[in-house]
Design a protein around this motif. Structure first.
Motif, short mmCIF file in Angstrom:
data_model
loop_
_atom_site.label_atom_id
_atom_site.label_comp_id
_atom_site.label_asym_id
_atom_site.label_seq_id
_atom_site.Cartn_x
_atom_site.Cartn_y
_atom_site.Cartn_z
N THR A 42 0.81 -1.21 0.00
CA THR A 42 0.00 0.00 0.00
C THR A 42 0.85 1.27 0.00
N ILE A 43 2.03 1.21 0.61
CA ILE A 43 2.94 2.35 0.51
C ILE A 43 3.36 2.56 -0.94
N PHE A 44 3.68 1.46 -1.62
CA PHE A 44 4.13 1.55 -3.01
C PHE A 44 3.01 2.01 -3.94
N SER A 45 1.83 1.42 -3.81
CA SER A 45 0.77 1.66 -4.79
C SER A 45 -0.09 2.87 -4.48
N VAL A 46 -0.11 3.34 -3.24
CA VAL A 46 -0.98 4.46 -2.88
C VAL A 46 -0.18 5.66 -2.38
N PHE A 47 0.61 5.48 -1.30
CA PHE A 47 1.30 6.64 -0.73
C PHE A 47 2.33 7.24 -1.68
N THR A 48 3.22 6.40 -2.23
CA THR A 48 4.27 6.97 -3.09
C THR A 48 3.69 7.56 -4.37
N LEU A 49 2.55 7.03 -4.81
CA LEU A 49 1.86 7.62 -5.96
C LEU A 49 1.41 9.04 -5.63
#
Length: 441
Positions: free
Chosen positions: A263-270
């Protein structure tokens, strides 16, 4: 009778009609459909919902609120896991898989119909939360049901490979969700925020119909039918689970913290890349697509390795690798270095995270016997995934100012990945254990 033991017999394995390829296909397609719906919400929460469902007075607060609606589904998931786990362990895996698919389709279509903040005020985010809670209940039973189905249909010594198709389907759903958003995000801002954002949610009707058609003819698993025939199914699986398997449930809860990386990769960093570093939306969505295309190939390969050397070393390697790689990946975003963003994003999410992601269905499912397998996986994972669901919210709050403001987010992600690795290290290795002996002390 040639259909009997079609996948091959093995000492200690239950007899019955096994359809491993059909079960894997149904799980793959069903998971792709289910998580297409689930992931389009994550993309919209990062790029669109802060602007249309919340007041625009404070953009940072709106982003935190939007991420919170993404995470709220994870509050419902443990409750859904208890209910759907009971149904799946008592009445069959297939019933759960049909229900979760239809509920996810309904709740996703409902989101596409919602009024915005400008149209309905506070009612808009309230309705959004309700729809998101329904999505969470659906997701609570989907992966555990699909994993139980494929694990129990799989031939001996290939259980990790066949259960990995559930997670490959999840990646396919994320790819489809992202591909749908790429052309939409290229539209003028006014069109995107007024009507175009609804299109991916309305398209869920079509993809759910495909998934339902594939799953409707899937047979129940042989080991579950055998328990039903012998009247050995648990009357209250939840009670037996916490009497005999409470340690394994706790083990899964902590191991499932690896989902924070996803979720960090797919949502936050986006969100961080687009809203803070001003990297254009299609570029970052393309990173997600490429990483998940690589994951489609990497997940079954890691699973094949896990069938040869064991589940634990593969899972632990993936978790510790993620703990390291999250640092250079977020740093590359903070520098706006596009070649590094693509290279590290693919390495982190597409290859290394796939080691843990592709192996956990077998690792977790093999901790339990048939009576409580779906309940054990569902409850353990959904409690652990709850932190993963709120990871973007936590990270948005942790994000500081200045060039090193991302460091607390990297620390948070690394710690959760290390905890997941340590938890998996305490599990029993079960890749050579016959089906009939799984979950037996």
């Amino acid at each position: 009778m040639t259909a009997i033991n079609a996948a091959g017999s093995h000492a200690g394995e239950a007899t019955g009609v096994k359809t491993p390829k059909k079960a894997a296909l149904a799980s793959w397609i069903g998971s792709a459909v289910e998580y297409y719906d689930f992931f389009i919400y994550g993309t919209a929460a990062a790029l669109i919902f802060p602007k249309i469902f919340f007041s625009s007075v404070n953009p940072h607060a709106a982003a935190i609120a939007s991420f919170a609606t993404f995470g709220v589904a994870y509050i419902a998931r443990p409750f859904g896991a208890v209910a759907l786990g009971h149904v799946g362990d008592k009445f069959g895996r297939k019933k759960v898989l049909t229900f979760t698919l239809l509920l996810m389709g309904f709740s996703t279509f409902l989101i596409g119909c919602l009024p915005t903040y400008d149209q309905a005020g506070l009612l808009a985010p309230v309705l959004l939360v309700v729809a998101r809670l329904l999505q969470g209940i659906s997701a609570a039973g989907e992966q555990a049901g699909a994993n139980s189905m494929t694990l129990e249909h799989a031939p001996p010594h290939r259980r990790a490979f066949f259960t990995s198709f559930t997670l490959s389907g999840t990646q396919a759903g994320l790819i489809l969700a992202t591909l749908v958003f790429i052309p939409i995000t290229r539209l003028p801002e006014a069109d995107l925020l007024s009507w175009a954002w609804r299109i991916p949610f309305f398209l869920s009707v079509g993809v759910v119909a495909v998934g339902f058609w594939v799953r409707r003819s899937l047979p129940e698993t042989p080991v579950f039918l055998e328990e039903t025939k012998k009247h050995e199914t648990a009357k209250i699986p939840f009670v037996i689970l916490f009497q005999d398997h409470w340690a394994d449930v706790l083990r899964i809860i902590f191991a499932a913290l690896i989902s924070v990386v996803s979720t960090i990769f797919s949502v936050f960093t986006l969100s961080y890349a687009v809203n803070t570093m001003k990297i254009d939306r299609p570029t970052m969505l393309t990173v997600l697509v490429l990483a998940n295309l690589v994951a489609l190939a990497a997940i079954p390969l890691w699973a094949i390795l896990a069938d040869r050397i064991g589940r634990k070393p593969v899972f632990i390697l993936g978790a510790l690798g993620c703990a390291v790689l999250i640092w250079p990946y977020i740093w590359a975003i903070s520098q706006g270095n596009l070649p590094l963003i693509f290279a590290l994003g693919i390495l982190l999410s597409g290859i290394v995270y796939s080691a843990s992601n592709g192996v956990w269905p077998a690792l977790y499912g093999e901790m339990f016997d048939t009576r409580v397998r779906l309940s054990g996986m569902a409850i353990g994972t959904q409690i652990g995934f709850a932190l993963g669901g709120f990871a973007p919210t936590i990270s948005a709050a942790l994000l500081g100012d200045g060039p090193n403001g991302w460091v607390p987010v990297a620390v948070f992600t690394s710690v959760t990945a290390i905890v997941a690795a340590l938890s998996a290290a305490t599990a029993r290795e079960t890749f050579k254990t016959p089906m009939s002996e799984l979950g037996r002390k």
